[in-house]
Scaffold this motif. Structure first.
Motif, PDB file in Angstrom:
ATOM      1  N   ILE A   7       0.840  -1.203   0.000  1.00  0.00           N
ATOM      2  CA  ILE A   7       0.000   0.000   0.000  1.00  0.00           C
ATOM      3  C   ILE A   7       0.876   1.256   0.000  1.00  0.00           C
ATOM      4  O   ILE A   7       0.625   2.222  -0.739  1.00  0.00           O
ATOM      5  CB  ILE A   7      -0.931  -0.006   1.224  1.00  0.00           C
ATOM      6  CG1 ILE A   7      -1.938  -1.153   1.110  1.00  0.00           C
ATOM      7  CG2 ILE A   7      -1.669   1.316   1.361  1.00  0.00           C
ATOM      8  CD1 ILE A   7      -2.813  -1.307   2.328  1.00  0.00           C
ATOM      9  N   CYS A   8       1.946   1.224   0.805  1.00  0.00           N
ATOM     10  CA  CYS A   8       2.863   2.371   0.828  1.00  0.00           C
ATOM     11  C   CYS A   8       3.603   2.515  -0.508  1.00  0.00           C
ATOM     12  O   CYS A   8       3.897   3.636  -0.953  1.00  0.00           O
ATOM     13  CB  CYS A   8       3.851   2.221   1.973  1.00  0.00           C
ATOM     14  SG  CYS A   8       3.081   2.208   3.605  1.00  0.00           S
ATOM     15  N   CYS A   9       3.911   1.378  -1.160  1.00  0.00           N
ATOM     16  CA  CYS A   9       4.553   1.449  -2.481  1.00  0.00           C
ATOM     17  C   CYS A   9       3.627   2.106  -3.507  1.00  0.00           C
ATOM     18  O   CYS A   9       4.080   2.848  -4.389  1.00  0.00           O
ATOM     19  CB  CYS A   9       4.948   0.048  -2.938  1.00  0.00           C
ATOM     20  SG  CYS A   9       6.270  -0.700  -1.970  1.00  0.00           S
ATOM     21  N   ILE A  10       2.332   1.819  -3.401  1.00  0.00           N
ATOM     22  CA  ILE A  10       1.371   2.462  -4.298  1.00  0.00           C
ATOM     23  C   ILE A  10       1.362   3.973  -4.070  1.00  0.00           C
ATOM     24  O   ILE A  10       1.324   4.769  -5.025  1.00  0.00           O
ATOM     25  CB  ILE A  10      -0.031   1.863  -4.085  1.00  0.00           C
ATOM     26  CG1 ILE A  10      -0.057   0.396  -4.539  1.00  0.00           C
ATOM     27  CG2 ILE A  10      -1.086   2.653  -4.842  1.00  0.00           C
ATOM     28  CD1 ILE A  10      -1.337  -0.329  -4.188  1.00  0.00           C
ATOM     29  N   LYS A  11       1.423   4.378  -2.800  1.00  0.00           N
ATOM     30  CA  LYS A  11       1.467   5.810  -2.502  1.00  0.00           C
ATOM     31  C   LYS A  11       2.747   6.439  -3.051  1.00  0.00           C
ATOM     32  O   LYS A  11       2.733   7.568  -3.587  1.00  0.00           O
ATOM     33  CB  LYS A  11       1.387   6.019  -0.987  1.00  0.00           C
ATOM     34  CG  LYS A  11       1.448   7.470  -0.557  1.00  0.00           C
ATOM     35  CD  LYS A  11       0.273   8.261  -1.109  1.00  0.00           C
ATOM     36  CE  LYS A  11       0.313   9.702  -0.646  1.00  0.00           C
ATOM     37  NZ  LYS A  11      -0.802  10.498  -1.208  1.00  0.00           N
ATOM     38  N   PHE A  12       3.874   5.735  -2.936  1.00  0.00           N
ATOM     39  CA  PHE A  12       5.130   6.249  -3.473  1.00  0.00           C
ATOM     40  C   PHE A  12       5.058   6.390  -4.989  1.00  0.00           C
ATOM     41  O   PHE A  12       5.504   7.400  -5.561  1.00  0.00           O
ATOM     42  CB  PHE A  12       6.275   5.315  -3.077  1.00  0.00           C
ATOM     43  CG  PHE A  12       7.615   5.730  -3.623  1.00  0.00           C
ATOM     44  CD1 PHE A  12       8.349   6.721  -3.012  1.00  0.00           C
ATOM     45  CD2 PHE A  12       8.132   5.127  -4.755  1.00  0.00           C
ATOM     46  CE1 PHE A  12       9.584   7.107  -3.510  1.00  0.00           C
ATOM     47  CE2 PHE A  12       9.360   5.506  -5.272  1.00  0.00           C
ATOM     48  CZ  PHE A  12      10.088   6.508  -4.638  1.00  0.00           C
ATOM     49  N   ALA A  13       4.497   5.378  -5.675  1.00  0.00           N
ATOM     50  CA  ALA A  13       4.366   5.464  -7.127  1.00  0.00           C
ATOM     51  C   ALA A  13       3.467   6.630  -7.528  1.00  0.00           C
ATOM     52  O   ALA A  13       3.734   7.327  -8.514  1.00  0.00           O
ATOM     53  CB  ALA A  13       3.819   4.145  -7.669  1.00  0.00           C
ATOM     54  N   GLN A  14       2.405   6.844  -6.760  1.00  0.00           N
ATOM     55  CA  GLN A  14       1.522   7.982  -7.061  1.00  0.00           C
ATOM     56  C   GLN A  14       2.258   9.302  -6.927  1.00  0.00           C
ATOM     57  O   GLN A  14       2.110  10.211  -7.747  1.00  0.00           O
ATOM     58  CB  GLN A  14       0.321   7.951  -6.114  1.00  0.00           C
ATOM     59  CG  GLN A  14      -0.640   9.110  -6.293  1.00  0.00           C
ATOM     60  CD  GLN A  14      -0.629  10.044  -5.104  1.00  0.00           C
ATOM     61  OE1 GLN A  14       0.156   9.877  -4.190  1.00  0.00           O
ATOM     62  NE2 GLN A  14      -1.476  11.040  -5.140  1.00  0.00           N
ATOM     63  N   ARG A  15       3.131   9.422  -5.913  1.00  0.00           N
ATOM     64  CA  ARG A  15       3.891  10.652  -5.728  1.00  0.00           C
ATOM     65  C   ARG A  15       4.916  10.840  -6.849  1.00  0.00           C
ATOM     66  O   ARG A  15       5.153  11.963  -7.310  1.00  0.00           O
ATOM     67  CB  ARG A  15       4.583  10.616  -4.364  1.00  0.00           C
ATOM     68  CG  ARG A  15       5.228  11.920  -3.947  1.00  0.00           C
ATOM     69  CD  ARG A  15       4.210  13.048  -3.866  1.00  0.00           C
ATOM     70  NE  ARG A  15       3.199  12.801  -2.890  1.00  0.00           N
ATOM     71  CZ  ARG A  15       3.275  13.157  -1.608  1.00  0.00           C
ATOM     72  NH1 ARG A  15       4.343  13.784  -1.181  1.00  0.00           N
ATOM     73  NH2 ARG A  15       2.286  12.913  -0.785  1.00  0.00           N
TER      74      ARG A  15
END
Length: 732
Positions: free
Chosen positions: A146-154
């Motif tokens: 989930i945190c990786c998805i947030k990083f990719a979004q950023r």
């Protein structure tokens, strides 16, 4: 004897105390960050590494820290984040917090690299962290993914073009591809855009694959909502993928309670996202498709999950009667109000509380209502009055009224001392009807028998009760250190106000005659500060300063104090604040001219601070700062040989020699009053630096043809005689 080592619990307690300190005052964040980074070494206990990683994630997500301070701290923590994320045996909770921190740090590092293209090692560290996060995206635990998805979004948000910047917004965290120069050596815009497109496809792949994990789907949908709002040019691409996604597809197979909850969650998140888009922009190009998709999804959900409820019919009331029927039945038969008895008070004196106490329970009588909060008493009183029967209230009021009547009947009549006759004492046997009021003759007879006034004064002198004149004592004089400390605090508060103001795109064009307080914005405040520094103490400074002893401090000067603070403020980010430096030096030059008119013994500041400013700029210049140097030299009001000596010093570095010569060429072409001074400096450049001679020859050909011919003759003589160098005395 060495101090005993602290246990893990004691260390964590100390770290929690440090966290409370920074939460109360954000200025301590840099010191605390530098102090806790060694705790997260690879051999440290996992409890300490978890605390440090959680603290870093909380720090860079905090809105109370200024963006500039976050950018500085992000460069400090990159090594620690890199060592944590690259450890294959790292704890999952630590990895999760590190990825969250990297998502917050990535825009700050990109903005730093945009403005400082020489810092290759910092970008290499950020690339290592990013590649490691993208590798563990598909294999890590669910929380980390989930945190990786947030990083990719950023990353996608930073590496795509954003809308035109609005200066009224003042968003310091807005970083986009539009800010990257086309020829940036470390981050070429085409490479960043291609990487962002690939990461977006990887995020959208969750809707095209048969992934039953509702947590990942919901996390992706929540991240895409930010991209749809902030990047309109990729919004249609994202919406087309979402509109082709069917969260109820897995409902065709036999459902377990777990799959039932997951399907409902995915459907609700998808529908909420699309409905929110319609609310924000009902004229969206895909509004029709979105509306049809939402209606179709609601019908499908109703057919799948509400089928069992429709077969059984509407639920029956649990007590056999409908609520409306119960209201009608209760309205037909209204019970009579019970008889409420208020006991009379016993003979004797009573307090107000006893007068209005109508209950007979001893426990309630002894309860102190003052122990309850005021708002709680108000709520209880309103609730009781709403539910209290009117007949019962009337009976209680009537009982209190009877108590008052009985108390007034039993109270004896008291003598009013203000209207009583003279020499009459108050007692129970006194009857005022048997005595008449004294007339004037009786009062005069009493006064005749009294002792004389002078005697009375001698016998019983009255004390003097008048208050004398009171004056507060004068405050103790301030010492030199106290004056300097108070002045420093005042100047610091002035600059804190300027930090909070928005930096507007347009500046005032009124010149030296502009009004300083015409608007409450950054340019107006800068004008106020520069004029406080230059004009507040003008004419009050001593030319011949007294020689101080080594242990003595120089006298406090408000103007110099503000100048030092203004100098530090400019060099926090001199590339963006060079306009402030020019404006300040213009005020100094103007003030020097006014002081020179008023007297010969004037203290001048312009030359000193102009040299100090350019001395601070020169060590940090590179080949890309040509426009900055030209702007500074072209707009400061006065040029001297000392200033040009600093520009000549740039010719030592091969990367800045062209920039220095182009700046001098600009001054020759567009500042005619300083042309001869600049040409003299150019001659010195010819005699000192060989790399600059081709450009100097072109300059002399136009502005000093005789000198150019002399140089040409010396060059030909050198070729014919084989001399290695041109004589430096050719100018003579």
């Amino acid at each position: 004897m060495a101090a005993p080592a602290l246990s893990v619990e004691q260390q964590i307690k100390q770290l929690d105390d440090a966290r409370k300190l920074v939460l109360s005052d954000a200025n301590y964040y840099p010191q605390i960050i530098q102090g806790i980074l060694p705790i997260a070494a690879p051999g440290a206990r996992v409890e300490l590494r978890r605390w440090v990683s959680d603290f870093l994630a909380e720090t860079f997500a905090s809105p109370s820290i200024p963006a500039q301070q976050k950018e500085t701290m992000s460069l400090i923590v990159l090594d620690t984040l890199k060592s944590m994320i690259e450890n294959p045996q790292e704890d999952a909770a630590v990895v999760k917090s590190v990825v969250q921190t990297a998502a917050s740090v990535y825009p700050l590092v990109v903005r730093w690299i945009i403005n400082n293209s020489y810092d290759g090692p910092t970008w290499e560290k950020m690339l290592a962290i990013k590649s490691r996060i993208l590798r563990i995206w598909d294999t890590a635990a669910t929380g980390v993914r989930i945190c990786c998805i947030k990083f990719a979004q950023r990353v996608v948000l930073v590496q795509t073009k954003g809308p035109d910047a609005d200066p009224r917004r003042g968003d310091p965290l807005e970083v986009s591809l539009s800010m990257v120069p086309p020829n940036h050596p470390l981050i070429p815009p085409n490479n960043l855009q291609a990487e962002a497109s690939g990461l977006l496809d990887r995020m959208l792949a969750v809707f095209q694959e048969n992934i039953s994990d509702a947590i990942l789907v919901d996390a992706t949908l929540n991240s895409l909502s930010i991209l749809i709002r902030a990047r309109p040019h990729i919004a249609n691409r994202i919406l087309n993928v979402i509109l082709n996604f069917n969260p109820l597809k897995q409902a065709n197979s036999p459902m377990t309670p777990k799959s039932r909850v997951m399907i409902k969650s995915m459907e609700k998140t998808t529908r909420s996202l699309l409905v929110h888009i319609l609310k924000r922009d009902n004229q969206h190009p895909l509004a029709g498709k979105i509306q049809q998709y939402v209606e179709r999804m609601m019908r499908s959900k109703s057919d799948i999950f509400d089928e069992q409820t429709r077969k059984r019919g509407p639920p029956e009331p649990t007590d056999g009667l409908d609520a409306a029927k119960r209201q009608k039945l209760s309205a037909q038969v209204k019970p009579a109000a019970p008889k409420f008895h208020v006991p009379p008070l016993a003979p004797g004196s009573h307090s107000v509380a006893e007068l209005f106490t109508v209950t007979t329970e001893e426990g309630l009588k002894g309860f102190d209502v003052a122990q309850l909060a005021e708002h709680l008493v108000v709520q209880i009183g309103i609730t009781i009055l709403q539910r209290l029967d009117a007949d019962t209230l009337n009976q209680a009021v009537e009982g209190v009224r009877k108590r008052l009547q009985s108390m007034s009947a039993a109270q004896p009549e008291m003598l009013n001392a203000a209207t009583a006759p003279l020499d009459v004492e108050e007692d129970d046997d006194y009857e005022p009807d048997f005595y008449g009021a004294e007339d004037t003759e009786q009062i005069l007879n009493k006064l005749d028998g009294a002792p004389p006034l002078e005697e009375t004064k001698l016998q019983a002198p009255a004390p003097d009760m008048a208050l004398g004149h009171f004056t507060l004592p004068a405050p103790p004089p301030l010492t030199h250190e106290q004056v300097a400390q108070v002045g420093q605090g005042t100047v610091a508060r002035v600059f804190e106000v300027m930090q909070t103001l928005e930096e507007k795109g347009k500046t005032s064009k009124a010149g030296i005659n502009r009004l300083a307080a015409s608007a409450y914005d950054r340019p107006a405040w800068i004008t106020i500060i520069t004029r406080l520094a230059t004009r507040a103490s003008a004419g009050l400074e001593e030319v011949n300063a007294v020689k101080l002893e080594p242990h003595q401090m120089p006298p406090f000067s408000l103007g110099n104090n503000i100048r030092e603070s203004l100098y530090r403020y400019i060099f926090e980010d001199f590339r963006k604040r060079i306009d402030i430096a020019v404006q300040w030096l213009c005020e100094e030059w103007y003030n020097d001219k006014m002081q020179m008119k008023s007297g010969e013994d004037a203290v001048l500041h312009y030359e000193k601070w102009a040299i100090k400013v350019i001395d601070g700029i020169v060590p940090y210049l590179d080949g890309q700062d040509r426009a900055l140097v030209i702007k500074f030299l072209g707009e400061i009001p006065g040029l001297s040989m000392e200033v040009l000596e600093r520009v000549k010093g740039l010719c030592v570095n091969p990367t800045t020699v062209n920039m220095a010569l182009q700046s001098l060429l600009f001054l020759v072409a567009y500042r005619p009053p300083a042309r001869e001074l600049v040409l003299a400096a150019v001659e010195d450049v010819w005699n000192t630096y060989e790399d600059a001679r081709p450009v100097v020859v072109k300059l002399f050909t136009k502005y000093r043809p005789d000198y150019a011919e002399r140089i040409k003759a010396v060059e030909e003589e050198k070729k014919s005689n084989g001399v290695a160098e041109v004589p430096q005395a050719v100018a003579a």
